[in-house]
Scaffold this active site. Structure first.
Site, short mmCIF file in Angstrom:
data_model
loop_
_atom_site.label_atom_id
_atom_site.label_comp_id
_atom_site.label_asym_id
_atom_site.label_seq_id
_atom_site.Cartn_x
_atom_site.Cartn_y
_atom_site.Cartn_z
N TYR A 54 0.82 -1.20 0.00
CA TYR A 54 0.00 0.00 0.00
C TYR A 54 0.86 1.26 0.00
O TYR A 54 1.78 1.41 0.81
CB TYR A 54 -0.92 0.02 1.24
CG TYR A 54 -1.66 1.33 1.40
CD1 TYR A 54 -2.69 1.67 0.54
CD2 TYR A 54 -1.30 2.23 2.40
CE1 TYR A 54 -3.36 2.88 0.66
CE2 TYR A 54 -1.96 3.43 2.54
CZ TYR A 54 -2.99 3.76 1.66
OH TYR A 54 -3.64 4.95 1.78
N HIS A 84 -3.93 16.25 -1.78
CA HIS A 84 -4.36 16.29 -0.37
C HIS A 84 -4.18 17.67 0.27
O HIS A 84 -4.57 17.86 1.42
CB HIS A 84 -3.59 15.25 0.45
CG HIS A 84 -4.04 13.85 0.21
ND1 HIS A 84 -4.01 13.26 -1.03
CD2 HIS A 84 -4.54 12.90 1.05
CE1 HIS A 84 -4.47 12.02 -0.94
NE2 HIS A 84 -4.79 11.77 0.31
N ASN A 196 1.21 11.13 6.02
CA ASN A 196 0.65 10.30 7.08
C ASN A 196 1.33 10.66 8.40
O ASN A 196 2.54 10.87 8.43
CB ASN A 196 0.90 8.82 6.78
CG ASN A 196 -0.36 8.07 6.40
OD1 ASN A 196 -0.39 6.87 6.48
ND2 ASN A 196 -1.40 8.77 5.98
N TYR A 280 -15.74 28.10 48.65
CA TYR A 280 -15.03 27.03 47.94
C TYR A 280 -13.93 27.56 47.00
O TYR A 280 -12.92 26.90 46.80
CB TYR A 280 -16.02 26.22 47.09
CG TYR A 280 -16.92 25.30 47.87
CD1 TYR A 280 -16.87 25.23 49.27
CD2 TYR A 280 -17.85 24.51 47.21
CE1 TYR A 280 -17.71 24.39 49.97
CE2 TYR A 280 -18.69 23.66 47.90
CZ TYR A 280 -18.63 23.60 49.28
OH TYR A 280 -19.46 22.77 49.97
N ARG A 283 -11.15 27.85 49.49
CA ARG A 283 -10.87 26.66 50.29
C ARG A 283 -10.54 25.44 49.42
O ARG A 283 -9.76 24.57 49.82
CB ARG A 283 -12.08 26.36 51.17
CG ARG A 283 -11.80 25.34 52.23
CD ARG A 283 -12.96 24.99 53.14
NE ARG A 283 -14.22 25.66 52.94
CZ ARG A 283 -15.40 25.08 53.10
NH1 ARG A 283 -15.47 23.80 53.42
NH2 ARG A 283 -16.51 25.75 52.94
N PHE A 328 -1.49 6.13 12.62
CA PHE A 328 -1.78 7.54 12.31
C PHE A 328 -3.04 8.04 13.02
O PHE A 328 -3.36 9.22 12.97
CB PHE A 328 -1.97 7.70 10.80
CG PHE A 328 -2.90 6.68 10.22
CD1 PHE A 328 -4.25 6.70 10.51
CD2 PHE A 328 -2.42 5.68 9.40
CE1 PHE A 328 -5.11 5.75 10.00
CE2 PHE A 328 -3.28 4.72 8.87
CZ PHE A 328 -4.63 4.75 9.17
N GLU A 413 -11.97 5.08 5.64
CA GLU A 413 -11.60 5.70 6.92
C GLU A 413 -12.90 6.00 7.66
O GLU A 413 -13.37 7.13 7.67
CB GLU A 413 -10.75 6.94 6.65
CG GLU A 413 -9.44 6.57 5.96
CD GLU A 413 -8.76 7.74 5.23
OE1 GLU A 413 -9.16 8.89 5.47
OE2 GLU A 413 -7.86 7.47 4.42
#
Length: 520
Positions: A54, A84, A196, A280, A283, A328, A413
């Site tokens: 791949y 991309h 990646n 609070y 404290r 990834f 994906e």
């Protein structure tokens, strides 16, 4: 100059930022260079033997079954960078883009990605010359890594995209020509190895580790000032109490506040007053700040595992074994960044409550709205409007990005982390909390003024004196914008943290959290 060895050294968040700032020089040793070259040789063998792997000789994502001829592998790797690079929005800060480069070099130098040494060398050149790619902030879903931002980050390697030089954006081709350099010719697997990975998410997480550490340190200091200004009790910070519920963060914060307040004449003057318990927001500082300290430690430990990992795909073990896995996927860091966002927001929430408390006029000698003459003057009242608004904004940002997943890549994906959004939100909330703490700083210093001539501890007196060098005591209404800016700059500078360390260099808590802080 101190050196760090990419690929073989253990990279910490602080070292990564030191490299980005130019205080540490990152280098490649001869042995690591040999490891990188051996990994590239494995890829060449795979191509020669026509093994189907791949991203080496197949298409990407849902095109993983489409075989690519050996003579087209270079075009395949260039095309993946181009196709991309679809990020949108404003560019991320230059220091974040530079961190991405540093983190990617360290990951590639591990020798499991199959890239050529010349490629790693060119990325280091960008780091050292401070010629940093322009990376849009939107477009990553946090698995299959940070594809879009990493594509923008590495377009300059093939002579495309844009880079920032001394604050000015230029086309990459122009800058390379000016330096006598040519675009690289990417080999098989290289484009995929470059895009990646989790370096966009991780860069945000690394910066957040350092910035949140600073927020937490400042929050303790400012809270101690406020306790004094409002005549709070030191008893909730006694070690005897926190040994009985020994969360590391609680113990650390209690010890920190106790060291700052112990011996204060202001608090001693009220040790026999009729008030039994503080609200609070005073404290419970160890419990609230302490929980955020624990979240910080979890983030730090997780990020430092991540930035010393190999997160691309496939991983090249040798020329006989390649593994297509899911390293990834950003879930491992998305969840801690979402957790840290909530932890940061809580520091702002309790700080806002202390600001409100300081305005009530319930402390002897400290006037309502922190001014002697109110009516004609509104005093500090409207400052709390700002802390309320910013705290509310933070609550909206606390929805965990990692709770969402939108499938991509035609279903290949089908679960993603959205960790890039987690990282961006975390840095935004940190910046917002700086603003809230800046307002608390003004209110705490003003409240403390009304206890003069009683003295507090040496550390708090020095810190208060430094505040008053930039920000005056106020007894009449005036525009506050410049003072708020000065307060925020003081907080972000780290000066107050430095002063505190001069007076209390060693905390009487020897636990994991305190030891972790020693590295910063």
């Amino acid at each position: 100059m101190e050196k760090f060895l990419y690929g073989s050294g253990y990279l910490t968040c602080s070292t990564a930022l030191a490299i980005a700032a130019g205080r540490v020089r990152g280098e490649i040793s001869d042995s690591v260079k040999a490891t990188i070259e051996r990994s590239a040789e494995y890829v060449r063998h795979i191509v020669e033997k026509r093994q189907v792997v791949y991203g080496v000789n197949t298409g990407f994502g849902p095109l993983c079954t489409t075989l690519i001829d050996a003579d087209q592998t270079q075009l395949l790797q260039e095309n993946i960078l181009k196709s991309h690079a679809v990020g949108m929005g404003e560019p991320i800060a230059n220091d974040l883009a530079k961190l991405m480069l540093i983190l990617k070099v360290h990951a590639l130098a591990k020798g499991f990605s199959g890239v050529q040494y010349t490629t790693v060398e060119r990325i280091i050149w960008h780091i050292e010359q401070d010629i940093i790619p322009v990376v849009p902030k939107q477009g990553s879903v946090g698995a299959s890594g940070d594809l879009a931002p990493l594509s923008h980050l590495f377009l300059p390697l093939i002579g495309s995209g844009k880079v920032r030089v001394k604050g000015v954006v230029h086309p990459t081709a122009v800058v390379l020509e000016a330096h006598g350099l040519r675009p690289l010719q990417l080999g098989a697997k290289e484009g995929l190895a470059l895009i990646n990975g989790t370096q966009f998410m991780a860069a945000h997480g690394v910066k957040a580790v350092i910035e949140l550490y600073r927020v937490l340190q400042n929050a303790d200091i400012i809270a101690a000032l406020m306790i004094e200004g409002l005549n709070g009790s030191i008893k909730p910070f006694f070690p005897e109490l926190h040994q009985l519920r020994a969360h590391a963060g609680n113990r650390f914060v209690a010890s920190n506040i106790y060291a700052l307040l112990n011996g204060s004449a202001i608090l001693d003057s009220h040790k026999d007053c009729s008030r039994v318990q503080d609200p609070y927001s005073l404290r419970c500082i160890p419990q609230v700040h302490g929980a955020s300290r624990n979240a910080w430690l979890h983030l730090k430990e997780t990020m430092e595992v991540e930035i010393n990992s190999v997160t691309d795909n496939p991983v090249i073990i040798n020329d006989e074994l390649t593994i297509s896995g899911g390293s990834f996927h950003g879930q491992s860091i998305a969840l801690p960044m979402d957790y840290a966002t909530l932890a940061t927001s809580e520091i702002g929430n309790i700080s806002d409550r202390r600001v409100y408390l300081s305005l009530e006029g319930q402390t002897n000698g400290v006037p309502k709205l922190l001014m002697q003459s109110t009516g004609l003057n509104s005093g500090f009242m409207i400052l709390q409007y700002s802390t309320a608004a910013i705290a509310s904004e933070n609550k909206g940002l606390c929805f965990p990005a990692s709770a969402d997943s939108i499938p991509t890549s035609l279903g290949q994906e089908d679960h993603v982390s959205m960790g890039s959004i987690s990282g961006r939100k975390l840095l935004q909330v940190i910046d917002n909390v700086d603003k809230i703490l800046s307002i608390e700083l003004l209110c705490a210093a003003q409240a403390k003024d009304y206890h003069h001539p009683l003295q507090s501890t040496d550390a708090l007196e020095a810190i208060h004196h430094r505040i008053r060098q930039s920000i005056p005591h106020i007894e009449q209404d005036q525009p506050m914008e410049a003072l708020l800016t000065d307060a925020e700059m003081l907080i972000k500078s780290g000066e107050l943290i430095y002063l505190r360390q001069q007076f209390n260099p060693q905390l009487p808590v020897a636990d994991q959290l305190a030891a972790a802080f020693e590295t910063y």
